[in-house]
Design an enzyme around this catalytic site. Structure first.
Site, short mmCIF file in Angstrom:
data_model
loop_
_atom_site.label_atom_id
_atom_site.label_comp_id
_atom_site.label_asym_id
_atom_site.label_seq_id
_atom_site.Cartn_x
_atom_site.Cartn_y
_atom_site.Cartn_z
N GLU A 8 0.83 -1.21 0.00
CA GLU A 8 0.00 0.00 0.00
C GLU A 8 0.87 1.26 0.00
O GLU A 8 1.80 1.39 0.79
CB GLU A 8 -0.90 0.00 1.23
CG GLU A 8 -1.79 1.22 1.35
CD GLU A 8 -2.54 1.27 2.67
OE1 GLU A 8 -3.45 2.10 2.80
OE2 GLU A 8 -2.21 0.45 3.57
N LYS B 277 -9.58 2.65 -3.14
CA LYS B 277 -10.06 2.07 -1.89
C LYS B 277 -11.47 2.52 -1.57
O LYS B 277 -11.78 3.72 -1.59
CB LYS B 277 -9.11 2.44 -0.73
CG LYS B 277 -9.45 1.73 0.57
CD LYS B 277 -8.44 2.07 1.65
CE LYS B 277 -8.75 1.32 2.95
NZ LYS B 277 -7.82 1.68 4.04
N CYS C 35 -5.37 -2.25 2.69
CA CYS C 35 -5.34 -2.14 4.15
C CYS C 35 -6.44 -2.99 4.77
O CYS C 35 -6.59 -4.15 4.43
CB CYS C 35 -5.42 -0.67 4.58
SG CYS C 35 -5.03 -0.39 6.32
#
Length: 500
Positions: free
Chosen positions: A263, A321, A373
Protein backbone atom coordinates in the site's frame (compact mmCIF):
# COMPACT_ATOMS: atom_id res chain seq x y z
CA UNK A 1 -25.67 -8.91 45.72
CA UNK A 2 -23.54 -8.22 48.77
CA UNK A 3 -20.45 -6.00 48.43
CA UNK A 4 -18.22 -9.03 48.91
CA UNK A 5 -19.85 -11.00 46.07
CA UNK A 6 -19.67 -7.99 43.75
CA UNK A 7 -15.92 -7.76 44.26
CA UNK A 8 -15.68 -11.44 43.39
CA UNK A 9 -16.74 -10.52 39.83
CA UNK A 10 -15.58 -6.92 39.58
CA UNK A 11 -11.89 -7.65 39.80
CA UNK A 12 -11.70 -10.64 37.40
CA UNK A 13 -13.93 -9.13 34.68
CA UNK A 14 -11.32 -6.96 32.90
CA UNK A 15 -8.68 -9.63 33.45
CA UNK A 16 -10.72 -12.32 31.73
CA UNK A 17 -11.49 -9.87 28.90
CA UNK A 18 -7.76 -9.29 28.48
CA UNK A 19 -7.11 -13.04 28.51
CA UNK A 20 -9.52 -13.44 25.58
CA UNK A 21 -6.93 -11.70 23.39
CA UNK A 22 -4.72 -14.78 23.83
CA UNK A 23 -7.16 -16.60 21.54
CA UNK A 24 -6.13 -14.33 18.66
CA UNK A 25 -2.87 -13.93 16.74
CA UNK A 26 -0.01 -13.81 17.43
CA UNK A 27 -0.71 -16.03 20.46
CA UNK A 28 -3.24 -18.34 18.77
CA UNK A 29 -4.56 -20.10 21.86
CA UNK A 30 -7.92 -20.38 20.12
CA UNK A 31 -9.58 -22.51 22.78
CA UNK A 32 -9.03 -19.72 25.33
CA UNK A 33 -12.12 -18.13 23.81
CA UNK A 34 -14.34 -20.79 25.40
CA UNK A 35 -13.67 -20.06 29.11
CA UNK A 36 -13.76 -16.31 28.37
CA UNK A 37 -17.20 -16.63 26.79
CA UNK A 38 -18.34 -18.88 29.62
CA UNK A 39 -17.30 -16.18 32.06
CA UNK A 40 -19.24 -13.38 30.40
CA UNK A 41 -22.31 -15.63 30.03
CA UNK A 42 -22.09 -16.41 33.74
CA UNK A 43 -22.00 -12.67 34.39
CA UNK A 44 -25.26 -12.26 32.48
CA UNK A 45 -26.96 -14.78 34.76
CA UNK A 46 -26.13 -12.90 37.97
CA UNK A 47 -29.36 -12.14 39.89
CA UNK A 48 -29.03 -8.35 39.91
CA UNK A 49 -30.31 -5.62 37.63
CA UNK A 50 -27.29 -3.52 36.70
CA UNK A 51 -24.18 -5.39 37.79
CA UNK A 52 -24.10 -7.76 34.77
CA UNK A 53 -24.04 -4.76 32.42
CA UNK A 54 -21.26 -3.05 34.36
CA UNK A 55 -19.24 -6.25 34.52
CA UNK A 56 -19.74 -6.80 30.78
CA UNK A 57 -18.41 -3.31 30.18
CA UNK A 58 -15.34 -4.02 32.31
CA UNK A 59 -14.87 -7.27 30.39
CA UNK A 60 -14.89 -5.20 27.20
CA UNK A 61 -12.41 -2.71 28.65
CA UNK A 62 -9.99 -5.56 29.36
CA UNK A 63 -10.52 -7.08 25.91
CA UNK A 64 -9.95 -3.91 23.92
CA UNK A 65 -7.26 -2.46 26.17
CA UNK A 66 -5.19 -5.61 25.72
CA UNK A 67 -6.26 -6.17 22.12
CA UNK A 68 -5.99 -2.76 20.45
CA UNK A 69 -3.57 -0.85 22.68
CA UNK A 70 -1.39 -0.46 19.56
CA UNK A 71 -3.62 2.44 18.48
CA UNK A 72 -1.45 4.45 20.88
CA UNK A 73 1.57 3.87 18.62
CA UNK A 74 -0.13 5.36 15.57
CA UNK A 75 -1.40 8.37 17.54
CA UNK A 76 1.80 9.07 19.47
CA UNK A 77 4.72 7.80 17.41
CA UNK A 78 3.42 8.70 13.96
CA UNK A 79 0.45 11.00 14.56
CA UNK A 80 2.53 13.47 16.53
CA UNK A 81 0.37 13.63 19.67
CA UNK A 82 2.02 14.00 23.05
CA UNK A 83 1.94 11.04 25.40
CA UNK A 84 -0.94 12.26 27.56
CA UNK A 85 -3.14 13.07 24.56
CA UNK A 86 -2.35 9.73 22.94
CA UNK A 87 -3.25 7.86 26.13
CA UNK A 88 -6.47 9.85 26.38
CA UNK A 89 -7.53 9.17 22.80
CA UNK A 90 -6.63 5.48 23.04
CA UNK A 91 -8.59 5.21 26.29
CA UNK A 92 -11.59 6.87 24.67
CA UNK A 93 -11.46 4.37 21.83
CA UNK A 94 -11.15 1.42 24.21
CA UNK A 95 -14.00 2.75 26.34
CA UNK A 96 -16.20 3.23 23.28
CA UNK A 97 -15.74 -0.29 21.88
CA UNK A 98 -16.20 -1.76 25.38
CA UNK A 99 -19.79 -0.52 25.20
CA UNK A 100 -20.61 -3.35 22.82
CA UNK A 101 -20.13 -6.29 25.23
CA UNK A 102 -22.15 -4.17 27.68
CA UNK A 103 -24.88 -3.77 25.06
CA UNK A 104 -25.00 -7.54 24.60
CA UNK A 105 -25.28 -7.93 28.37
CA UNK A 106 -28.07 -5.35 28.54
CA UNK A 107 -30.17 -7.16 25.93
CA UNK A 108 -29.65 -10.60 27.47
CA UNK A 109 -30.36 -9.40 31.02
CA UNK A 110 -33.51 -7.49 30.03
CA UNK A 111 -35.04 -10.05 27.71
CA UNK A 112 -33.65 -13.53 28.22
CA UNK A 113 -32.05 -14.09 31.59
CA UNK A 114 -35.14 -15.68 33.12
CA UNK A 115 -35.90 -17.85 30.09
CA UNK A 116 -35.40 -21.59 30.07
CA UNK A 117 -31.71 -22.56 29.57
CA UNK A 118 -32.26 -24.43 26.30
CA UNK A 119 -33.68 -21.34 24.61
CA UNK A 120 -31.45 -18.89 26.43
CA UNK A 121 -28.14 -20.20 25.07
CA UNK A 122 -29.24 -19.74 21.46
CA UNK A 123 -30.76 -16.33 22.12
CA UNK A 124 -27.69 -15.06 23.97
CA UNK A 125 -25.37 -16.34 21.22
CA UNK A 126 -27.48 -14.58 18.59
CA UNK A 127 -27.33 -11.35 20.59
CA UNK A 128 -23.54 -11.60 20.90
CA UNK A 129 -22.89 -12.01 17.18
CA UNK A 130 -25.54 -9.41 16.29
CA UNK A 131 -23.68 -6.89 18.44
CA UNK A 132 -20.43 -7.96 16.76
CA UNK A 133 -22.08 -7.37 13.38
CA UNK A 134 -23.23 -3.91 14.47
CA UNK A 135 -19.72 -3.06 15.66
CA UNK A 136 -18.07 -4.60 12.63
CA UNK A 137 -20.12 -2.95 9.91
CA UNK A 138 -21.83 0.24 10.98
CA UNK A 139 -20.34 2.22 13.86
CA UNK A 140 -17.52 4.50 12.61
CA UNK A 141 -17.58 2.67 9.28
CA UNK A 142 -17.13 -0.66 11.02
CA UNK A 143 -14.43 -2.08 13.31
CA UNK A 144 -14.40 -5.89 13.08
CA UNK A 145 -11.24 -6.38 15.16
CA UNK A 146 -11.31 -9.13 17.82
CA UNK A 147 -14.48 -10.78 16.61
CA UNK A 148 -14.47 -14.19 18.25
CA UNK A 149 -14.62 -16.25 15.04
CA UNK A 150 -11.11 -15.19 14.02
CA UNK A 151 -9.75 -17.08 17.00
CA UNK A 152 -10.98 -20.36 15.49
CA UNK A 153 -8.91 -20.56 12.31
CA UNK A 154 -7.08 -23.60 13.67
CA UNK A 155 -10.07 -25.27 15.32
CA UNK A 156 -12.70 -27.59 13.79
CA UNK A 157 -15.11 -24.65 13.59
CA UNK A 158 -13.00 -23.22 10.75
CA UNK A 159 -14.68 -25.79 8.52
CA UNK A 160 -17.85 -23.71 8.62
CA UNK A 161 -16.21 -20.58 7.15
CA UNK A 162 -17.11 -21.30 3.49
CA UNK A 163 -20.70 -21.94 4.62
CA UNK A 164 -21.52 -19.25 7.16
CA UNK A 165 -18.55 -16.88 7.47
CA UNK A 166 -17.32 -15.24 10.64
CA UNK A 167 -20.72 -14.55 12.17
CA UNK A 168 -21.88 -18.13 11.73
CA UNK A 169 -18.67 -19.42 13.31
CA UNK A 170 -19.00 -16.89 16.12
CA UNK A 171 -22.54 -18.09 16.79
CA UNK A 172 -21.48 -21.74 16.97
CA UNK A 173 -18.57 -20.90 19.27
CA UNK A 174 -20.79 -18.85 21.59
CA UNK A 175 -23.47 -21.57 21.66
CA UNK A 176 -20.84 -24.13 22.62
CA UNK A 177 -19.48 -22.00 25.46
CA UNK A 178 -22.90 -21.00 26.74
CA UNK A 179 -24.17 -24.60 26.75
CA UNK A 180 -21.16 -25.67 28.80
CA UNK A 181 -21.93 -22.91 31.28
CA UNK A 182 -25.57 -23.98 31.59
CA UNK A 183 -24.59 -27.62 32.04
CA UNK A 184 -22.34 -26.65 34.95
CA UNK A 185 -24.87 -24.30 36.54
CA UNK A 186 -28.31 -25.77 35.85
CA UNK A 187 -27.65 -29.42 35.03
CA UNK A 188 -28.92 -28.86 31.50
CA UNK A 189 -29.82 -32.08 29.70
CA UNK A 190 -26.86 -34.08 28.45
CA UNK A 191 -28.31 -34.03 24.93
CA UNK A 192 -26.90 -30.53 24.61
CA UNK A 193 -23.40 -31.92 25.09
CA UNK A 194 -24.08 -34.16 22.13
CA UNK A 195 -25.08 -31.03 20.21
CA UNK A 196 -21.70 -29.46 20.95
CA UNK A 197 -19.93 -32.62 19.82
CA UNK A 198 -21.97 -32.67 16.62
CA UNK A 199 -21.16 -29.03 15.89
CA UNK A 200 -17.43 -29.50 16.29
CA UNK A 201 -17.33 -32.87 14.51
CA UNK A 202 -19.31 -31.36 11.64
CA UNK A 203 -16.80 -28.56 11.31
CA UNK A 204 -13.92 -31.04 11.18
CA UNK A 205 -15.65 -33.02 8.44
CA UNK A 206 -16.37 -29.87 6.43
CA UNK A 207 -12.66 -29.12 6.27
CA UNK A 208 -12.41 -31.96 3.78
CA UNK A 209 -14.88 -30.37 1.34
CA UNK A 210 -13.35 -28.60 -1.68
CA UNK A 211 -15.73 -25.73 -2.46
CA UNK A 212 -13.67 -24.35 -5.35
CA UNK A 213 -11.41 -25.78 -8.03
CA UNK A 214 -8.32 -24.84 -9.99
CA UNK A 215 -9.02 -22.59 -12.99
CA UNK A 216 -5.57 -22.67 -14.59
CA UNK A 217 -1.87 -23.28 -14.21
CA UNK A 218 0.13 -21.99 -11.21
CA UNK A 219 1.25 -18.35 -11.31
CA UNK A 220 4.63 -17.29 -9.95
CA UNK A 221 4.27 -14.12 -7.88
CA UNK A 222 6.81 -11.97 -6.06
CA UNK A 223 5.84 -9.70 -3.19
CA UNK A 224 8.09 -6.71 -2.43
CA UNK A 225 8.35 -5.63 1.21
CA UNK A 226 10.14 -2.29 1.25
CA UNK A 227 10.32 -1.84 5.03
CA UNK A 228 10.23 1.94 4.80
CA UNK A 229 10.02 3.54 8.25
CA UNK A 230 6.69 5.31 8.68
CA UNK A 231 8.31 8.48 9.98
CA UNK A 232 10.46 8.63 6.82
CA UNK A 233 7.96 7.40 4.27
CA UNK A 234 6.54 10.79 3.24
CA UNK A 235 9.70 12.86 3.65
CA UNK A 236 10.39 14.53 0.30
CA UNK A 237 14.12 13.94 0.63
CA UNK A 238 13.47 10.17 0.92
CA UNK A 239 11.21 9.84 -2.13
CA UNK A 240 13.92 9.12 -4.69
CA UNK A 241 15.60 6.58 -2.39
CA UNK A 242 12.27 4.77 -1.94
CA UNK A 243 11.53 4.69 -5.65
CA UNK A 244 15.00 3.36 -6.43
CA UNK A 245 14.66 0.68 -3.75
CA UNK A 246 11.39 -0.67 -5.16
CA UNK A 247 12.74 -0.60 -8.69
CA UNK A 248 15.91 -2.42 -7.65
CA UNK A 249 14.01 -5.15 -5.78
CA UNK A 250 11.62 -5.54 -8.69
CA UNK A 251 14.34 -5.91 -11.33
CA UNK A 252 15.67 -8.97 -9.48
CA UNK A 253 12.44 -10.86 -10.19
CA UNK A 254 11.59 -10.45 -13.87
CA UNK A 255 11.22 -14.23 -13.95
CA UNK A 256 7.97 -13.88 -11.95
CA UNK A 257 4.68 -13.53 -13.76
CA UNK A 258 3.37 -10.94 -11.29
CA UNK A 259 5.20 -8.56 -8.93
CA UNK A 260 3.20 -6.70 -6.27
CA UNK A 261 4.13 -3.72 -4.09
CA UNK A 262 2.49 -2.76 -0.75
CA UNK A 263 0.00 0.00 0.00
CA UNK A 264 1.22 3.48 -1.05
CA UNK A 265 4.65 2.04 -1.79
CA UNK A 266 5.07 5.07 -4.05
CA UNK A 267 5.12 8.13 -1.76
CA UNK A 268 3.80 10.48 -4.43
CA UNK A 269 0.66 11.04 -6.48
CA UNK A 270 0.23 8.99 -9.63
CA UNK A 271 0.43 12.13 -11.77
CA UNK A 272 3.84 12.94 -10.29
CA UNK A 273 5.47 9.61 -11.17
CA UNK A 274 3.54 8.40 -14.22
CA UNK A 275 5.79 9.65 -17.02
CA UNK A 276 9.27 9.60 -15.54
CA UNK A 277 9.03 6.51 -13.35
CA UNK A 278 6.07 4.20 -13.98
CA UNK A 279 5.95 4.29 -17.79
CA UNK A 280 9.59 3.17 -18.22
CA UNK A 281 9.16 0.54 -15.49
CA UNK A 282 6.00 -0.77 -17.13
CA UNK A 283 7.75 -0.97 -20.50
CA UNK A 284 10.57 -3.00 -18.98
CA UNK A 285 8.04 -5.29 -17.29
CA UNK A 286 6.31 -5.91 -20.64
CA UNK A 287 9.62 -6.94 -22.21
CA UNK A 288 9.89 -9.63 -19.53
CA UNK A 289 6.22 -10.63 -19.79
CA UNK A 290 5.65 -9.57 -16.18
CA UNK A 291 2.69 -7.70 -14.74
CA UNK A 292 3.23 -5.12 -12.01
CA UNK A 293 0.74 -4.18 -9.30
CA UNK A 294 1.72 -0.95 -7.54
CA UNK A 295 0.06 1.43 -5.09
CA UNK A 296 0.02 5.19 -4.55
CA UNK A 297 -2.41 8.04 -3.93
CA UNK A 298 -4.14 9.35 -7.04
CA UNK A 299 -6.12 12.48 -7.78
CA UNK A 300 -9.73 12.76 -8.85
CA UNK A 301 -12.04 15.62 -9.70
CA UNK A 302 -11.54 18.86 -7.80
CA UNK A 303 -10.08 18.23 -4.36
CA UNK A 304 -10.72 14.49 -4.42
CA UNK A 305 -7.88 12.07 -3.94
CA UNK A 306 -7.87 8.32 -3.53
CA UNK A 307 -5.84 5.53 -1.98
CA UNK A 308 -5.25 3.51 -5.15
CA UNK A 309 -3.79 0.34 -6.65
CA UNK A 310 -2.65 0.30 -10.28
CA UNK A 311 -2.26 -2.89 -12.31
CA UNK A 312 0.34 -2.36 -15.03
CA UNK A 313 -0.69 -5.21 -17.31
CA UNK A 314 -2.09 -5.35 -20.85
CA UNK A 315 -4.83 -2.92 -19.84
CA UNK A 316 -3.63 -0.69 -16.97
CA UNK A 317 -6.50 -0.29 -14.49
CA UNK A 318 -6.93 1.60 -11.21
CA UNK A 319 -8.74 0.49 -8.09
CA UNK A 320 -9.67 3.13 -5.50
CA UNK A 321 -10.06 2.07 -1.89
CA UNK A 322 -13.75 1.82 -1.05
CA UNK A 323 -13.85 1.21 2.72
CA UNK A 324 -11.90 4.02 4.36
CA UNK A 325 -10.31 3.92 7.80
CA UNK A 326 -12.01 6.36 10.20
CA UNK A 327 -9.66 8.95 11.72
CA UNK A 328 -6.93 7.71 9.39
CA UNK A 329 -8.26 8.29 5.88
CA UNK A 330 -11.35 10.31 6.66
CA UNK A 331 -12.80 12.11 9.67
CA UNK A 332 -16.21 10.93 10.90
CA UNK A 333 -18.34 12.92 13.35
CA UNK A 334 -17.47 16.18 11.65
CA UNK A 335 -16.96 18.96 12.59
CA UNK A 336 -16.25 17.76 16.15
CA UNK A 337 -13.54 15.25 15.26
CA UNK A 338 -11.76 17.70 12.97
CA UNK A 339 -11.75 20.36 15.65
CA UNK A 340 -10.39 18.00 18.31
CA UNK A 341 -7.63 16.66 16.08
CA UNK A 342 -6.67 20.16 14.96
CA UNK A 343 -6.47 21.22 18.59
CA UNK A 344 -4.21 18.26 19.32
CA UNK A 345 -2.21 19.05 16.18
CA UNK A 346 -2.62 15.54 14.78
CA UNK A 347 -2.49 15.54 10.95
CA UNK A 348 -4.72 12.93 9.31
CA UNK A 349 -5.79 12.31 5.73
CA UNK A 350 -9.06 13.08 4.05
CA UNK A 351 -9.38 10.56 1.22
CA UNK A 352 -12.41 10.01 -0.99
CA UNK A 353 -14.00 6.55 -1.05
CA UNK A 354 -13.99 4.67 -4.34
CA UNK A 355 -17.17 3.26 -5.82
CA UNK A 356 -18.78 0.14 -4.36
CA UNK A 357 -18.47 -1.67 -7.68
CA UNK A 358 -15.27 -1.18 -9.65
CA UNK A 359 -13.77 -3.19 -12.52
CA UNK A 360 -11.53 -5.96 -11.27
CA UNK A 361 -7.83 -5.55 -11.86
CA UNK A 362 -5.98 -8.21 -13.86
CA UNK A 363 -2.47 -9.62 -13.46
CA UNK A 364 -0.96 -12.92 -14.52
CA UNK A 365 -3.84 -13.48 -16.91
CA UNK A 366 -6.53 -13.55 -14.22
CA UNK A 367 -8.75 -10.97 -12.56
CA UNK A 368 -8.33 -10.55 -8.83
CA UNK A 369 -10.22 -8.90 -5.98
CA UNK A 370 -8.22 -5.97 -4.63
CA UNK A 371 -8.31 -4.94 -0.98
CA UNK A 372 -6.33 -2.09 0.49
CA UNK A 373 -5.34 -2.14 4.15
CA UNK A 374 -8.19 -3.21 6.41
CA UNK A 375 -10.67 -3.77 3.58
CA UNK A 376 -9.76 -7.44 3.94
CA UNK A 377 -11.45 -7.38 7.36
CA UNK A 378 -14.90 -7.25 5.70
CA UNK A 379 -16.14 -10.57 4.36
CA UNK A 380 -18.96 -9.28 2.19
CA UNK A 381 -16.74 -6.62 0.60
CA UNK A 382 -14.35 -9.33 -0.56
CA UNK A 383 -17.08 -11.79 -1.58
CA UNK A 384 -19.24 -9.53 -3.71
CA UNK A 385 -17.01 -9.90 -6.79
CA UNK A 386 -15.19 -13.11 -5.98
CA UNK A 387 -17.09 -15.14 -8.58
CA UNK A 388 -15.26 -13.26 -11.34
CA UNK A 389 -11.84 -13.43 -9.67
CA UNK A 390 -9.14 -16.07 -9.66
CA UNK A 391 -7.45 -14.87 -6.46
CA UNK A 392 -7.32 -12.04 -3.89
CA UNK A 393 -4.66 -9.39 -3.39
CA UNK A 394 -4.29 -7.37 -0.23
CA UNK A 395 -1.84 -4.48 -0.06
CA UNK A 396 -1.36 -2.80 3.27
CA UNK A 397 0.92 -0.73 5.46
CA UNK A 398 0.80 -1.79 9.10
CA UNK A 399 3.94 0.22 9.93
CA UNK A 400 1.58 2.70 11.64
CA UNK A 401 1.35 0.28 14.57
CA UNK A 402 5.00 -0.61 15.08
CA UNK A 403 6.15 -4.01 16.26
CA UNK A 404 2.84 -4.93 17.90
CA UNK A 405 0.26 -7.68 17.65
CA UNK A 406 -1.78 -5.61 15.18
CA UNK A 407 -0.04 -6.90 12.05
CA UNK A 408 -0.59 -10.52 13.07
CA UNK A 409 -4.23 -9.89 13.97
CA UNK A 410 -4.64 -8.32 10.53
CA UNK A 411 -3.02 -11.33 8.85
CA UNK A 412 -5.43 -13.59 10.73
CA UNK A 413 -8.41 -11.78 9.24
CA UNK A 414 -6.91 -12.09 5.77
CA UNK A 415 -6.63 -15.84 6.33
CA UNK A 416 -10.36 -15.96 7.07
CA UNK A 417 -11.12 -14.19 3.75
CA UNK A 418 -9.16 -16.85 1.86
CA UNK A 419 -11.01 -19.61 3.70
CA UNK A 420 -14.46 -18.05 3.21
CA UNK A 421 -13.96 -17.62 -0.53
CA UNK A 422 -11.88 -20.68 -1.40
CA UNK A 423 -9.21 -18.51 -3.02
CA UNK A 424 -5.51 -17.97 -2.67
CA UNK A 425 -4.79 -14.62 -1.05
CA UNK A 426 -1.49 -12.80 -1.49
CA UNK A 427 -0.75 -10.13 1.06
CA UNK A 428 2.09 -7.66 0.66
CA UNK A 429 2.88 -5.09 3.31
CA UNK A 430 5.47 -2.40 3.95
CA UNK A 431 6.90 -3.92 7.15
CA UNK A 432 4.96 -7.20 7.58
CA UNK A 433 3.15 -9.49 7.76
CA UNK A 434 3.73 -10.32 4.07
CA UNK A 435 2.71 -13.77 2.91
CA UNK A 436 0.85 -16.25 0.73
CA UNK A 437 -2.37 -17.82 2.05
CA UNK A 438 -4.04 -20.89 0.58
CA UNK A 439 -7.77 -21.51 0.01
CA UNK A 440 -7.76 -23.47 3.27
CA UNK A 441 -6.80 -20.32 5.20
CA UNK A 442 -3.32 -21.64 5.98
CA UNK A 443 -0.22 -19.49 5.52
CA UNK A 444 1.88 -21.11 2.78
CA UNK A 445 4.90 -18.82 3.09
CA UNK A 446 5.68 -15.68 5.04
CA UNK A 447 8.43 -13.03 4.99
CA UNK A 448 10.26 -11.90 8.09
CA UNK A 449 8.83 -8.71 9.54
CA UNK A 450 10.70 -5.39 9.58
CA UNK A 451 13.15 -6.46 6.90
CA UNK A 452 13.67 -5.20 3.36
CA UNK A 453 12.98 -8.33 1.36
CA UNK A 454 11.00 -10.08 -1.33
CA UNK A 455 8.90 -13.23 -1.11
CA UNK A 456 8.27 -15.44 -4.13
CA UNK A 457 5.80 -18.31 -4.33
CA UNK A 458 3.19 -19.75 -6.66
CA UNK A 459 -0.58 -19.65 -6.43
CA UNK A 460 -3.27 -21.42 -8.40
CA UNK A 461 -6.12 -19.30 -9.81
CA UNK A 462 -9.43 -20.74 -8.59
CA UNK A 463 -12.99 -20.82 -9.87
CA UNK A 464 -16.29 -21.61 -8.23
CA UNK A 465 -18.02 -19.87 -5.38
CA UNK A 466 -18.60 -20.94 -1.79
CA UNK A 467 -22.08 -20.79 -0.21
CA UNK A 468 -21.00 -17.91 2.01
CA UNK A 469 -19.67 -15.91 -0.92
CA UNK A 470 -22.89 -16.51 -2.82
CA UNK A 471 -25.33 -15.55 -0.06
CA UNK A 472 -23.41 -13.34 2.37
CA UNK A 473 -24.03 -12.29 5.96
CA UNK A 474 -27.68 -11.31 5.45
CA UNK A 475 -28.64 -14.87 4.59
CA UNK A 476 -26.54 -16.20 7.47
CA UNK A 477 -28.41 -13.99 9.92
CA UNK A 478 -31.76 -14.95 8.39
CA UNK A 479 -30.88 -18.61 8.90
CA UNK A 480 -29.77 -18.02 12.48
CA UNK A 481 -32.97 -16.10 13.17
CA UNK A 482 -34.98 -19.05 11.84
CA UNK A 483 -32.96 -21.38 14.08
CA UNK A 484 -33.66 -19.10 17.02
CA UNK A 485 -37.38 -19.20 16.23
CA UNK A 486 -37.26 -22.99 16.19
CA UNK A 487 -35.49 -23.04 19.55
CA UNK A 488 -38.12 -20.70 20.95
CA UNK A 489 -40.95 -22.89 19.64
CA UNK A 490 -39.40 -25.98 21.22
CA UNK A 491 -38.98 -24.06 24.46
CA UNK A 492 -42.65 -23.03 24.46
CA UNK A 493 -43.73 -26.57 23.65
CA UNK A 494 -41.71 -27.93 26.57
CA UNK A 495 -43.24 -25.33 28.85
CA UNK A 496 -46.72 -26.33 27.66
CA UNK A 497 -46.02 -30.01 28.32
CA UNK A 498 -44.84 -29.23 31.85
CA UNK A 499 -47.96 -27.24 32.70
CA UNK A 500 -50.49 -29.67 31.20
Amino acid sequence: MTPISIWRWLLPAPGVGALLTLAFAPYDYGYAAIPALMFIYRIWLLPTKYHPILLSYLFGVGLFAAGIWWVYISIHDFGGADGLSAIGLTSLLVGFWALFPALAGLVVVRLMRHSRPGWRVFAAAFVWISVEYLRGNYLLNGFPWLQIAYSQLNSPLAGYAPLVGVYGIGFLLAVSAFILTEVLLTKLSSRYIWLILAIWAGGQLLKNVAWTQAAGEPIKITLVQGNISQDQKWQSNQRLTTLQLYRHLTEQHWDSKVIIWPETAIPAFLSQVQTAYLDPLAAEARRHDTDLVVSMPSGGEGNQYFNSVLALSDKPTLYHKNHLLPFGEYLPLQPLSGWVLDWLEIPLGDFTAGADRQPLLTAGGYAFVTTICYEDAFGELVSRQIGDAGYIVNVTNDAWFGDSAQAFQHMQMAQMRALETGRYLVRVTNTGVTGFIGPDGKVRSQAATFTTTTLTDTIVPMSGITPYSRFGDTTVFAGLLALLGLAYAINMLNNSDRTS
